[in-house]
Design a protein around this motif. Structure first.
Motif, PDB file in Angstrom:
ATOM      1  N   PRO A   1      85.544 -32.748 102.107  1.00 45.47           N
ATOM      2  CA  PRO A   1      85.831 -31.241 102.117  1.00 45.47           C
ATOM      3  C   PRO A   1      85.553 -30.808 100.585  1.00 45.47           C
ATOM      4  O   PRO A   1      85.302 -29.521 100.629  1.00 45.47           O
ATOM      5  CB  PRO A   1      87.284 -31.426 102.506  1.00 45.47           C
ATOM      6  CG  PRO A   1      87.649 -32.615 103.102  1.00 45.47           C
ATOM      7  CD  PRO A   1      86.465 -33.792 102.621  1.00 45.47           C
ATOM      8  N   LEU A   2      85.926 -31.649  99.472  1.00 47.84           N
ATOM      9  CA  LEU A   2      85.818 -30.839  98.097  1.00 47.84           C
ATOM     10  C   LEU A   2      84.175 -30.669  98.159  1.00 47.84           C
ATOM     11  O   LEU A   2      83.769 -29.431  97.640  1.00 47.84           O
ATOM     12  CB  LEU A   2      85.977 -31.995  96.944  1.00 47.84           C
ATOM     13  CG  LEU A   2      85.834 -31.623  95.557  1.00 47.84           C
ATOM     14  CD1 LEU A   2      86.611 -30.361  95.418  1.00 47.84           C
ATOM     15  CD2 LEU A   2      86.243 -32.781  94.834  1.00 47.84           C
ATOM     16  N   GLY A   3      83.347 -31.312  98.356  1.00 47.29           N
ATOM     17  CA  GLY A   3      81.931 -31.431  98.193  1.00 47.29           C
ATOM     18  C   GLY A   3      81.226 -29.982  99.123  1.00 47.29           C
ATOM     19  O   GLY A   3      80.497 -29.040  98.818  1.00 47.29           O
ATOM     20  N   LEU A   4      82.050 -29.784 100.523  1.00 49.68           N
ATOM     21  CA  LEU A   4      81.699 -28.727 101.115  1.00 49.68           C
ATOM     22  C   LEU A   4      82.272 -27.375 100.627  1.00 49.68           C
ATOM     23  O   LEU A   4      81.535 -26.350 100.624  1.00 49.68           O
ATOM     24  CB  LEU A   4      82.312 -28.932 102.590  1.00 49.68           C
ATOM     25  CG  LEU A   4      81.310 -29.716 103.704  1.00 49.68           C
ATOM     26  CD1 LEU A   4      82.415 -29.979 104.916  1.00 49.68           C
ATOM     27  CD2 LEU A   4      80.302 -29.406 103.889  1.00 49.68           C
ATOM     28  N   ALA A   5      83.723 -27.649 100.580  1.00 47.70           N
ATOM     29  CA  ALA A   5      83.958 -26.387  99.448  1.00 47.70           C
ATOM     30  C   ALA A   5      83.386 -25.848  98.275  1.00 47.70           C
ATOM     31  O   ALA A   5      82.995 -24.867  97.957  1.00 47.70           O
ATOM     32  CB  ALA A   5      85.475 -26.661  98.953  1.00 47.70           C
ATOM     33  N   PHE A   6      82.654 -26.961  97.521  1.00 50.19           N
ATOM     34  CA  PHE A   6      82.203 -26.438  96.131  1.00 50.19           C
ATOM     35  C   PHE A   6      80.679 -25.692  96.596  1.00 50.19           C
ATOM     36  O   PHE A   6      80.245 -24.844  96.044  1.00 50.19           O
ATOM     37  CB  PHE A   6      81.878 -27.821  95.367  1.00 50.19           C
ATOM     38  CG  PHE A   6      81.166 -27.755  94.192  1.00 50.19           C
ATOM     39  CD1 PHE A   6      81.786 -26.798  92.976  1.00 50.19           C
ATOM     40  CD2 PHE A   6      79.737 -27.913  94.006  1.00 50.19           C
ATOM     41  CE1 PHE A   6      81.069 -26.664  91.764  1.00 50.19           C
ATOM     42  CE2 PHE A   6      79.056 -27.418  92.647  1.00 50.19           C
ATOM     43  CZ  PHE A   6      79.842 -26.822  91.788  1.00 50.19           C
ATOM     44  N   GLY A   7      80.136 -26.306  97.498  1.00 48.53           N
ATOM     45  CA  GLY A   7      78.758 -25.845  98.223  1.00 48.53           C
ATOM     46  C   GLY A   7      79.066 -24.511  98.377  1.00 48.53           C
ATOM     47  O   GLY A   7      78.416 -23.324  98.199  1.00 48.53           O
ATOM     48  N   SER A   8      80.246 -24.278  99.270  1.00 43.45           N
ATOM     49  CA  SER A   8      80.532 -23.018  99.791  1.00 43.45           C
ATOM     50  C   SER A   8      80.647 -21.543  98.724  1.00 43.45           C
ATOM     51  O   SER A   8      80.069 -20.816  98.814  1.00 43.45           O
ATOM     52  CB  SER A   8      81.762 -23.136 100.752  1.00 43.45           C
ATOM     53  OG  SER A   8      81.273 -23.947 101.805  1.00 43.45           O
ATOM     54  N   PHE A   9      81.510 -22.266  97.837  1.00 53.23           N
ATOM     55  CA  PHE A   9      81.851 -21.278  96.904  1.00 53.23           C
ATOM     56  C   PHE A   9      80.898 -21.014  95.966  1.00 53.23           C
ATOM     57  O   PHE A   9      80.625 -19.627  95.416  1.00 53.23           O
ATOM     58  CB  PHE A   9      83.163 -21.749  96.193  1.00 53.23           C
ATOM     59  CG  PHE A   9      83.449 -20.436  95.172  1.00 53.23           C
ATOM     60  CD1 PHE A   9      84.220 -19.276  95.793  1.00 53.23           C
ATOM     61  CD2 PHE A   9      83.336 -20.415  93.846  1.00 53.23           C
ATOM     62  CE1 PHE A   9      84.438 -18.251  94.748  1.00 53.23           C
ATOM     63  CE2 PHE A   9      83.661 -19.462  92.923  1.00 53.23           C
ATOM     64  CZ  PHE A   9      84.279 -18.362  93.354  1.00 53.23           C
ATOM     65  N   MET A  10      80.107 -22.115  95.646  1.00 55.70           N
ATOM     66  CA  MET A  10      78.852 -21.722  94.641  1.00 55.70           C
ATOM     67  C   MET A  10      77.692 -20.668  95.679  1.00 55.70           C
ATOM     68  O   MET A  10      77.031 -19.769  94.713  1.00 55.70           O
ATOM     69  CB  MET A  10      78.168 -22.953  94.390  1.00 55.70           C
ATOM     70  CG  MET A  10      78.840 -23.854  93.306  1.00 55.70           C
ATOM     71  SD  MET A  10      79.246 -22.926  91.825  1.00 55.70           S
ATOM     72  CE  MET A  10      80.888 -22.521  91.817  1.00 55.70           C
ATOM     73  N   SER A  11      77.781 -20.735  96.811  1.00 52.89           N
ATOM     74  CA  SER A  11      76.926 -19.906  97.635  1.00 52.89           C
ATOM     75  C   SER A  11      77.544 -18.431  97.389  1.00 52.89           C
ATOM     76  O   SER A  11      76.724 -17.465  97.489  1.00 52.89           O
ATOM     77  CB  SER A  11      76.644 -20.419  98.835  1.00 52.89           C
ATOM     78  OG  SER A  11      76.212 -21.844  99.039  1.00 52.89           O
ATOM     79  N   VAL A  12      78.721 -18.563  97.506  1.00 46.45           N
ATOM     80  CA  VAL A  12      79.411 -17.189  97.632  1.00 46.45           C
ATOM     81  C   VAL A  12      79.431 -16.575  96.165  1.00 46.45           C
ATOM     82  O   VAL A  12      79.007 -15.144  96.159  1.00 46.45           O
ATOM     83  CB  VAL A  12      80.922 -17.269  97.815  1.00 46.45           C
ATOM     84  CG1 VAL A  12      81.584 -15.990  97.480  1.00 46.45           C
ATOM     85  CG2 VAL A  12      81.406 -17.786  99.170  1.00 46.45           C
ATOM     86  N   LEU A  13      79.282 -17.339  95.322  1.00 48.82           N
ATOM     87  CA  LEU A  13      78.974 -16.700  93.913  1.00 48.82           C
ATOM     88  C   LEU A  13      77.778 -16.275  93.488  1.00 48.82           C
ATOM     89  O   LEU A  13      77.621 -15.178  93.321  1.00 48.82           O
ATOM     90  CB  LEU A  13      79.276 -17.916  92.964  1.00 48.82           C
ATOM     91  CG  LEU A  13      79.701 -17.495  91.336  1.00 48.82           C
ATOM     92  CD1 LEU A  13      80.781 -16.197  91.199  1.00 48.82           C
ATOM     93  CD2 LEU A  13      79.742 -18.622  90.615  1.00 48.82           C
ATOM     94  N   ALA A  14      76.730 -16.903  94.253  1.00 53.69           N
ATOM     95  CA  ALA A  14      75.202 -16.421  94.369  1.00 53.69           C
ATOM     96  C   ALA A  14      75.021 -15.358  94.963  1.00 53.69           C
ATOM     97  O   ALA A  14      74.423 -14.407  94.506  1.00 53.69           O
ATOM     98  CB  ALA A  14      74.394 -17.615  94.827  1.00 53.69           C
ATOM     99  N   MET A  15      75.638 -15.182  96.074  1.00 54.33           N
ATOM    100  CA  MET A  15      75.685 -13.928  97.012  1.00 54.33           C
ATOM    101  C   MET A  15      76.248 -12.728  96.235  1.00 54.33           C
ATOM    102  O   MET A  15      75.736 -11.688  96.437  1.00 54.33           O
ATOM    103  CB  MET A  15      76.229 -14.158  98.399  1.00 54.33           C
ATOM    104  CG  MET A  15      75.880 -13.264  99.375  1.00 54.33           C
ATOM    105  SD  MET A  15      74.055 -13.144  99.943  1.00 54.33           S
ATOM    106  CE  MET A  15      74.259 -12.195 101.387  1.00 54.33           C
ATOM    107  N   SER A  16      77.422 -13.015  95.631  1.00 55.53           N
ATOM    108  CA  SER A  16      78.123 -11.796  94.842  1.00 55.53           C
ATOM    109  C   SER A  16      77.427 -11.314  93.789  1.00 55.53           C
ATOM    110  O   SER A  16      77.276 -10.108  93.582  1.00 55.53           O
ATOM    111  CB  SER A  16      79.345 -12.442  94.328  1.00 55.53           C
ATOM    112  OG  SER A  16      80.372 -12.970  95.476  1.00 55.53           O
ATOM    113  N   ILE A  17      76.506 -12.120  93.057  1.00 55.50           N
ATOM    114  CA  ILE A  17      75.668 -11.608  92.306  1.00 55.50           C
ATOM    115  C   ILE A  17      74.676 -10.771  92.725  1.00 55.50           C
ATOM    116  O   ILE A  17      74.493  -9.503  92.214  1.00 55.50           O
ATOM    117  CB  ILE A  17      75.141 -12.749  91.407  1.00 55.50           C
ATOM    118  CG1 ILE A  17      76.239 -13.513  90.603  1.00 55.50           C
ATOM    119  CG2 ILE A  17      74.175 -12.327  90.321  1.00 55.50           C
ATOM    120  CD1 ILE A  17      75.542 -14.830  90.138  1.00 55.50           C
ATOM    121  N   VAL A  18      74.056 -11.404  93.645  1.00 53.55           N
ATOM    122  CA  VAL A  18      72.834 -10.309  94.482  1.00 53.55           C
ATOM    123  C   VAL A  18      73.483  -8.951  94.960  1.00 53.55           C
ATOM    124  O   VAL A  18      72.871  -7.973  94.638  1.00 53.55           O
ATOM    125  CB  VAL A  18      72.270 -11.295  95.737  1.00 53.55           C
ATOM    126  CG1 VAL A  18      71.543 -10.418  96.443  1.00 53.55           C
ATOM    127  CG2 VAL A  18      71.805 -12.509  95.125  1.00 53.55           C
TER     128      VAL A  18
END
Length: 393
Positions: A91-108
Protein backbone atom coordinates in the motif's frame (compact mmCIF):
# COMPACT_ATOMS: atom_id res chain seq x y z
CA UNK A 1 -20.17 43.62 19.51
CA UNK A 2 -17.22 41.20 19.75
CA UNK A 3 -18.94 39.09 22.41
CA UNK A 4 -22.11 38.94 20.32
CA UNK A 5 -20.10 37.81 17.29
CA UNK A 6 -18.62 34.91 19.30
CA UNK A 7 -22.07 34.07 20.69
CA UNK A 8 -23.68 34.06 17.24
CA UNK A 9 -20.85 31.88 15.89
CA UNK A 10 -21.29 29.35 18.70
CA UNK A 11 -25.06 29.31 18.11
CA UNK A 12 -24.44 28.73 14.40
CA UNK A 13 -22.10 25.83 15.28
CA UNK A 14 -24.88 24.30 17.39
CA UNK A 15 -27.66 24.97 14.89
CA UNK A 16 -25.90 23.59 11.79
CA UNK A 17 -26.01 19.84 12.66
CA UNK A 18 -29.53 20.27 14.07
CA UNK A 19 -30.73 21.79 10.79
CA UNK A 20 -29.02 19.02 8.81
CA UNK A 21 -30.72 16.37 10.97
CA UNK A 22 -34.10 18.11 10.76
CA UNK A 23 -34.08 18.23 6.97
CA UNK A 24 -32.23 14.91 6.63
CA UNK A 25 -29.29 16.41 4.78
CA UNK A 26 -26.80 13.55 4.75
CA UNK A 27 -24.86 13.99 1.51
CA UNK A 28 -23.11 17.23 2.46
CA UNK A 29 -20.14 16.88 4.88
CA UNK A 30 -20.61 18.75 8.16
CA UNK A 31 -17.56 20.92 7.51
CA UNK A 32 -19.03 22.14 4.23
CA UNK A 33 -22.37 22.84 5.92
CA UNK A 34 -20.55 24.96 8.50
CA UNK A 35 -18.85 27.01 5.77
CA UNK A 36 -22.24 27.52 4.11
CA UNK A 37 -23.69 28.62 7.46
CA UNK A 38 -20.82 31.10 7.78
CA UNK A 39 -21.60 32.46 4.31
CA UNK A 40 -25.25 32.96 5.31
CA UNK A 41 -24.48 34.88 8.52
CA UNK A 42 -21.33 36.59 7.24
CA UNK A 43 -20.28 39.24 4.70
CA UNK A 44 -22.13 37.64 1.81
CA UNK A 45 -25.42 37.12 3.63
CA UNK A 46 -26.92 38.69 6.73
CA UNK A 47 -23.65 40.29 7.90
CA UNK A 48 -24.42 39.42 11.54
CA UNK A 49 -20.79 38.78 12.50
CA UNK A 50 -17.87 41.16 12.58
CA UNK A 51 -14.66 39.09 12.78
CA UNK A 52 -12.61 40.26 15.77
CA UNK A 53 -9.44 39.29 17.60
CA UNK A 54 -11.16 36.72 19.84
CA UNK A 55 -12.98 35.03 16.95
CA UNK A 56 -9.85 35.00 14.80
CA UNK A 57 -7.84 33.43 17.63
CA UNK A 58 -10.45 30.71 18.18
CA UNK A 59 -10.59 30.04 14.41
CA UNK A 60 -6.79 29.71 14.30
CA UNK A 61 -6.97 27.20 17.15
CA UNK A 62 -9.60 25.37 15.12
CA UNK A 63 -7.37 24.83 12.11
CA UNK A 64 -4.46 23.88 14.39
CA UNK A 65 -6.61 21.24 16.12
CA UNK A 66 -7.89 19.97 12.76
CA UNK A 67 -4.39 19.50 11.37
CA UNK A 68 -3.21 17.98 14.69
CA UNK A 69 -5.95 15.34 14.48
CA UNK A 70 -4.93 14.68 10.86
CA UNK A 71 -1.44 13.81 12.12
CA UNK A 72 -2.95 11.50 14.75
CA UNK A 73 -5.00 9.63 12.15
CA UNK A 74 -2.00 8.16 10.33
CA UNK A 75 -1.51 4.45 10.94
CA UNK A 76 2.27 4.05 10.98
CA UNK A 77 2.04 0.27 10.88
CA UNK A 78 1.29 0.73 7.18
CA UNK A 79 4.87 1.96 6.71
CA UNK A 80 6.31 -1.35 7.90
CA UNK A 81 7.71 -3.57 5.18
CA UNK A 82 5.70 -6.77 4.93
CA UNK A 83 6.48 -9.95 3.00
CA UNK A 84 4.65 -10.01 -0.28
CA UNK A 85 4.62 -13.42 -1.90
CA UNK A 86 3.23 -12.34 -5.24
CA UNK A 87 5.69 -9.47 -5.69
CA UNK A 88 3.00 -6.83 -5.75
CA UNK A 89 3.66 -3.35 -4.43
CA UNK A 90 2.68 -2.61 -0.82
CA UNK A 91 0.00 0.00 0.00
CA UNK A 92 2.86 2.40 0.77
CA UNK A 93 4.47 1.82 -2.65
CA UNK A 94 1.15 2.28 -4.44
CA UNK A 95 0.41 5.42 -2.43
CA UNK A 96 3.83 6.94 -3.15
CA UNK A 97 3.53 6.23 -6.86
CA UNK A 98 0.01 7.66 -6.88
CA UNK A 99 0.92 10.91 -5.15
CA UNK A 100 4.08 11.47 -7.21
CA UNK A 101 1.87 11.13 -10.29
CA UNK A 102 -0.59 13.63 -8.81
CA UNK A 103 2.27 16.04 -8.15
CA UNK A 104 3.53 15.75 -11.73
CA UNK A 105 0.01 16.28 -13.10
CA UNK A 106 -0.46 19.28 -10.78
CA UNK A 107 2.68 20.91 -12.18
CA UNK A 108 1.43 20.40 -15.76
CA UNK A 109 -1.98 21.89 -14.90
CA UNK A 110 -0.37 24.82 -13.08
CA UNK A 111 1.77 25.59 -16.13
CA UNK A 112 -1.38 25.59 -18.26
CA UNK A 113 -3.12 27.94 -15.80
CA UNK A 114 -0.08 30.24 -15.85
CA UNK A 115 0.42 30.42 -19.61
CA UNK A 116 -3.31 30.93 -20.24
CA UNK A 117 -3.26 33.83 -17.77
CA UNK A 118 -5.86 32.24 -15.46
CA UNK A 119 -3.58 32.06 -12.41
CA UNK A 120 -0.23 33.79 -12.21
CA UNK A 121 1.64 31.70 -9.63
CA UNK A 122 2.79 28.23 -10.70
CA UNK A 123 4.11 27.08 -7.31
CA UNK A 124 1.08 28.14 -5.27
CA UNK A 125 -1.35 26.59 -7.77
CA UNK A 126 0.69 23.34 -7.77
CA UNK A 127 0.46 23.17 -3.97
CA UNK A 128 -3.28 23.96 -4.13
CA UNK A 129 -4.17 21.44 -6.83
CA UNK A 130 -2.15 18.58 -5.26
CA UNK A 131 -3.76 18.79 -1.79
CA UNK A 132 -6.14 16.11 -0.51
CA UNK A 133 -8.55 16.47 2.41
CA UNK A 134 -7.20 13.85 4.84
CA UNK A 135 -9.84 14.54 7.49
CA UNK A 136 -12.77 14.15 5.06
CA UNK A 137 -11.23 11.00 3.51
CA UNK A 138 -10.70 9.35 6.91
CA UNK A 139 -14.27 10.09 7.99
CA UNK A 140 -15.67 8.57 4.80
CA UNK A 141 -13.41 5.49 4.80
CA UNK A 142 -14.34 4.83 8.44
CA UNK A 143 -18.03 5.24 7.65
CA UNK A 144 -17.95 2.72 4.78
CA UNK A 145 -15.67 0.29 6.67
CA UNK A 146 -12.69 0.32 4.32
CA UNK A 147 -9.85 1.33 6.63
CA UNK A 148 -8.89 -2.25 7.58
CA UNK A 149 -8.47 -3.56 4.06
CA UNK A 150 -5.70 -3.00 1.54
CA UNK A 151 -7.80 -0.72 -0.66
CA UNK A 152 -8.66 1.56 2.25
CA UNK A 153 -5.07 1.54 3.54
CA UNK A 154 -3.81 2.66 0.15
CA UNK A 155 -6.32 5.53 -0.04
CA UNK A 156 -5.45 6.58 3.51
CA UNK A 157 -1.73 6.78 2.68
CA UNK A 158 -2.34 8.72 -0.55
CA UNK A 159 -4.44 11.28 1.33
CA UNK A 160 -1.84 11.50 4.13
CA UNK A 161 0.84 12.33 1.55
CA UNK A 162 -1.58 14.76 -0.06
CA UNK A 163 -1.73 16.66 3.20
CA UNK A 164 1.83 16.43 4.55
CA UNK A 165 3.89 17.05 1.39
CA UNK A 166 1.96 20.17 0.28
CA UNK A 167 2.12 21.37 3.89
CA UNK A 168 5.93 21.21 3.92
CA UNK A 169 6.05 22.78 0.45
CA UNK A 170 3.80 25.63 1.61
CA UNK A 171 6.04 26.27 4.62
CA UNK A 172 9.18 26.49 2.46
CA UNK A 173 7.45 28.59 -0.20
CA UNK A 174 6.05 31.05 2.36
CA UNK A 175 9.49 31.52 3.94
CA UNK A 176 11.15 32.13 0.57
CA UNK A 177 8.45 34.55 -0.57
CA UNK A 178 8.95 36.58 2.58
CA UNK A 179 12.70 36.47 1.83
CA UNK A 180 13.19 34.71 5.13
CA UNK A 181 15.77 32.30 3.75
CA UNK A 182 17.21 31.61 7.19
CA UNK A 183 13.79 30.25 8.23
CA UNK A 184 13.80 27.88 5.27
CA UNK A 185 17.21 26.59 6.36
CA UNK A 186 15.93 26.21 9.91
CA UNK A 187 12.96 24.08 8.78
CA UNK A 188 14.67 20.76 9.71
CA UNK A 189 14.92 22.03 13.30
CA UNK A 190 11.19 21.57 13.86
CA UNK A 191 11.55 17.90 12.89
CA UNK A 192 14.49 17.58 15.30
CA UNK A 193 12.40 19.10 18.12
CA UNK A 194 9.57 16.67 17.30
CA UNK A 195 11.98 13.70 17.52
CA UNK A 196 13.38 14.97 20.85
CA UNK A 197 9.86 15.33 22.27
CA UNK A 198 8.94 11.84 21.06
CA UNK A 199 11.99 10.21 22.67
CA UNK A 200 11.60 12.21 25.87
CA UNK A 201 7.96 11.39 26.43
CA UNK A 202 8.24 7.75 25.35
CA UNK A 203 10.03 7.10 28.63
CA UNK A 204 7.52 8.85 30.86
CA UNK A 205 4.25 8.17 29.03
CA UNK A 206 3.77 4.75 30.66
CA UNK A 207 4.23 6.46 34.02
CA UNK A 208 1.18 8.60 33.27
CA UNK A 209 -1.13 5.60 33.66
CA UNK A 210 -0.05 5.16 37.26
CA UNK A 211 -0.73 8.73 38.36
CA UNK A 212 -3.44 9.84 35.93
CA UNK A 213 -6.79 10.77 37.43
CA UNK A 214 -10.06 12.07 36.05
CA UNK A 215 -9.15 15.52 37.34
CA UNK A 216 -5.67 15.55 35.79
CA UNK A 217 -6.23 14.11 32.27
CA UNK A 218 -2.47 13.96 31.67
CA UNK A 219 -2.79 12.66 28.11
CA UNK A 220 -4.86 15.69 27.11
CA UNK A 221 -2.44 18.06 28.86
CA UNK A 222 0.44 16.38 27.02
CA UNK A 223 -1.35 16.75 23.68
CA UNK A 224 -1.82 20.49 24.16
CA UNK A 225 1.78 20.85 25.38
CA UNK A 226 3.00 19.16 22.18
CA UNK A 227 0.72 21.30 20.02
CA UNK A 228 1.78 24.63 21.50
CA UNK A 229 5.46 23.66 21.71
CA UNK A 230 5.74 22.66 18.05
CA UNK A 231 3.47 25.47 16.83
CA UNK A 232 5.63 27.97 18.75
CA UNK A 233 8.82 26.47 17.28
CA UNK A 234 7.28 26.65 13.79
CA UNK A 235 6.32 30.30 14.24
CA UNK A 236 9.73 31.20 15.70
CA UNK A 237 11.57 29.86 12.66
CA UNK A 238 9.09 31.52 10.31
CA UNK A 239 7.32 28.30 9.29
CA UNK A 240 3.56 27.78 9.09
CA UNK A 241 1.94 26.95 12.43
CA UNK A 242 -0.06 24.13 10.84
CA UNK A 243 3.18 22.24 10.13
CA UNK A 244 3.92 22.29 13.87
CA UNK A 245 0.37 21.13 14.58
CA UNK A 246 0.68 18.22 12.13
CA UNK A 247 3.99 17.08 13.64
CA UNK A 248 2.47 17.33 17.12
CA UNK A 249 -0.26 14.94 15.99
CA UNK A 250 2.34 12.54 14.58
CA UNK A 251 4.34 12.61 17.85
CA UNK A 252 1.18 12.01 19.88
CA UNK A 253 0.23 9.07 17.66
CA UNK A 254 3.68 7.49 17.98
CA UNK A 255 3.43 7.68 21.77
CA UNK A 256 0.61 5.10 21.52
CA UNK A 257 -1.92 6.98 23.66
CA UNK A 258 -4.83 5.27 25.39
CA UNK A 259 -7.73 4.31 23.07
CA UNK A 260 -10.00 7.04 24.42
CA UNK A 261 -7.40 9.83 24.17
CA UNK A 262 -8.05 10.54 20.51
CA UNK A 263 -11.78 10.38 21.16
CA UNK A 264 -11.45 13.03 23.89
CA UNK A 265 -9.33 15.26 21.66
CA UNK A 266 -11.72 14.82 18.73
CA UNK A 267 -14.65 15.73 20.99
CA UNK A 268 -12.93 18.94 22.08
CA UNK A 269 -11.85 19.84 18.56
CA UNK A 270 -15.03 19.03 16.63
CA UNK A 271 -17.26 20.09 19.49
CA UNK A 272 -15.82 23.61 19.78
CA UNK A 273 -12.73 24.76 17.88
CA UNK A 274 -13.09 23.22 14.39
CA UNK A 275 -16.69 24.41 13.73
CA UNK A 276 -15.61 27.96 14.60
CA UNK A 277 -12.80 27.73 12.03
CA UNK A 278 -15.12 26.60 9.23
CA UNK A 279 -17.89 29.05 10.12
CA UNK A 280 -15.43 31.97 10.28
CA UNK A 281 -14.08 30.84 6.89
CA UNK A 282 -17.58 31.21 5.48
CA UNK A 283 -18.07 34.52 7.29
CA UNK A 284 -14.93 35.95 5.69
CA UNK A 285 -15.94 34.90 2.18
CA UNK A 286 -17.34 37.86 0.31
CA UNK A 287 -19.16 36.29 -2.61
CA UNK A 288 -20.65 39.64 -3.58
CA UNK A 289 -17.17 40.92 -4.37
CA UNK A 290 -16.37 37.71 -6.21
CA UNK A 291 -19.50 37.93 -8.37
CA UNK A 292 -18.38 41.34 -9.58
CA UNK A 293 -14.99 39.96 -10.62
CA UNK A 294 -15.47 38.02 -13.86
CA UNK A 295 -11.91 36.67 -13.84
CA UNK A 296 -12.35 35.32 -10.30
CA UNK A 297 -15.71 33.79 -11.24
CA UNK A 298 -14.08 31.80 -14.04
CA UNK A 299 -11.74 30.24 -11.48
CA UNK A 300 -14.58 28.24 -9.86
CA UNK A 301 -15.05 25.71 -12.71
CA UNK A 302 -11.38 25.98 -13.70
CA UNK A 303 -10.06 24.92 -10.28
CA UNK A 304 -12.83 22.36 -9.79
CA UNK A 305 -11.76 20.68 -13.05
CA UNK A 306 -8.09 21.03 -12.04
CA UNK A 307 -8.73 19.30 -8.69
CA UNK A 308 -10.36 16.40 -10.58
CA UNK A 309 -7.80 16.15 -13.40
CA UNK A 310 -4.81 16.22 -11.04
CA UNK A 311 -6.11 13.15 -9.20
CA UNK A 312 -7.35 11.33 -12.32
CA UNK A 313 -3.84 9.95 -12.85
CA UNK A 314 -4.37 7.80 -9.74
CA UNK A 315 -6.67 5.60 -11.83
CA UNK A 316 -3.76 4.51 -14.02
CA UNK A 317 -1.58 3.67 -11.00
CA UNK A 318 -4.18 1.62 -9.12
CA UNK A 319 -6.21 -0.09 -11.84
CA UNK A 320 -3.92 -3.14 -12.16
CA UNK A 321 -4.34 -3.86 -8.45
CA UNK A 322 -7.95 -2.90 -7.73
CA UNK A 323 -9.69 -2.95 -11.11
CA UNK A 324 -11.24 -0.15 -13.12
CA UNK A 325 -14.26 0.67 -10.96
CA UNK A 326 -12.46 0.79 -7.62
CA UNK A 327 -9.55 2.73 -9.13
CA UNK A 328 -11.93 5.24 -10.70
CA UNK A 329 -13.69 5.59 -7.34
CA UNK A 330 -10.32 6.19 -5.66
CA UNK A 331 -9.37 8.92 -8.16
CA UNK A 332 -12.70 10.66 -7.60
CA UNK A 333 -12.45 10.45 -3.81
CA UNK A 334 -8.87 11.76 -3.78
CA UNK A 335 -10.14 14.86 -5.62
CA UNK A 336 -11.83 15.92 -2.37
CA UNK A 337 -9.97 18.88 -0.95
CA UNK A 338 -10.72 21.60 1.59
CA UNK A 339 -8.64 21.28 4.78
CA UNK A 340 -5.35 22.66 3.46
CA UNK A 341 -6.86 24.81 0.73
CA UNK A 342 -8.08 27.33 3.31
CA UNK A 343 -4.73 28.00 5.02
CA UNK A 344 -2.94 27.93 1.63
CA UNK A 345 -5.26 30.62 0.32
CA UNK A 346 -4.79 32.61 3.52
CA UNK A 347 -1.02 32.50 3.01
CA UNK A 348 -1.56 33.57 -0.60
CA UNK A 349 -3.63 36.56 0.52
CA UNK A 350 -1.13 37.51 3.21
CA UNK A 351 1.62 37.49 0.58
CA UNK A 352 -0.68 39.50 -1.75
CA UNK A 353 -0.41 36.79 -4.41
CA UNK A 354 -4.18 36.30 -4.69
CA UNK A 355 -7.12 38.65 -4.23
CA UNK A 356 -10.08 38.25 -1.90
CA UNK A 357 -12.29 37.42 -4.89
CA UNK A 358 -9.89 34.70 -6.08
CA UNK A 359 -9.78 33.31 -2.53
CA UNK A 360 -13.56 33.00 -2.51
CA UNK A 361 -13.70 31.39 -5.96
CA UNK A 362 -11.10 28.72 -5.22
CA UNK A 363 -12.69 28.02 -1.82
CA UNK A 364 -16.04 27.46 -3.54
CA UNK A 365 -14.38 25.08 -6.02
CA UNK A 366 -12.96 23.11 -3.07
CA UNK A 367 -16.36 23.08 -1.35
CA UNK A 368 -17.93 21.63 -4.51
CA UNK A 369 -15.38 18.78 -4.50
CA UNK A 370 -16.42 17.95 -0.92
CA UNK A 371 -20.05 17.68 -1.99
CA UNK A 372 -19.73 15.97 -5.37
CA UNK A 373 -16.74 13.60 -5.00
CA UNK A 374 -17.82 11.65 -1.86
CA UNK A 375 -21.30 11.23 -3.40
CA UNK A 376 -19.86 9.72 -6.60
CA UNK A 377 -17.48 7.52 -4.57
CA UNK A 378 -20.35 6.13 -2.49
CA UNK A 379 -22.45 5.52 -5.59
CA UNK A 380 -19.65 3.55 -7.29
CA UNK A 381 -19.04 1.52 -4.12
CA UNK A 382 -22.71 0.66 -3.77
CA UNK A 383 -22.82 -0.49 -7.41
CA UNK A 384 -19.93 -2.93 -6.88
CA UNK A 385 -20.54 -3.93 -3.25
CA UNK A 386 -20.69 -7.58 -4.29
CA UNK A 387 -16.94 -7.39 -5.01
CA UNK A 388 -14.79 -8.16 -1.98
CA UNK A 389 -11.24 -7.28 -0.98
CA UNK A 390 -9.59 -9.27 1.73
CA UNK A 391 -8.00 -7.37 4.67
CA UNK A 392 -4.27 -6.86 4.24
CA UNK A 393 -2.24 -9.02 6.53
Amino acid sequence: MSKFSVLITLFAALATPLIMAKFRITRIPGTVAEIIMGIIIGKTGLDLIQPNETLTYLANLGVIMLIFLGGMEIDFSLFEKKPNEDGKKSPLGLAFGSFMSVLAMSIVLSLILYYTGLFNNIILSTILVSTIALGVIISLLTEVGLLKIEYGQTLLLISAMGEFIPLVALTIYSAIQQKNYFSALLLPSIFIVAIILLRRFQRVYTFFDKIDKATTQLDIRLAFFLIFTLVTVAEQIGAESILGAFLAGVVMKLLNPKPDTQEKLSSMAYGFFVPIFFIVTGVNLNLRTMLKDQQALILIPIFFIAFILAKSIIFLVLRHRFGNKFSFAAAILMSTTITLVLPILQVGQNLKIITEAQNGAITLAAIITCIVCPMIFNKILSSVKSEKYQPAE
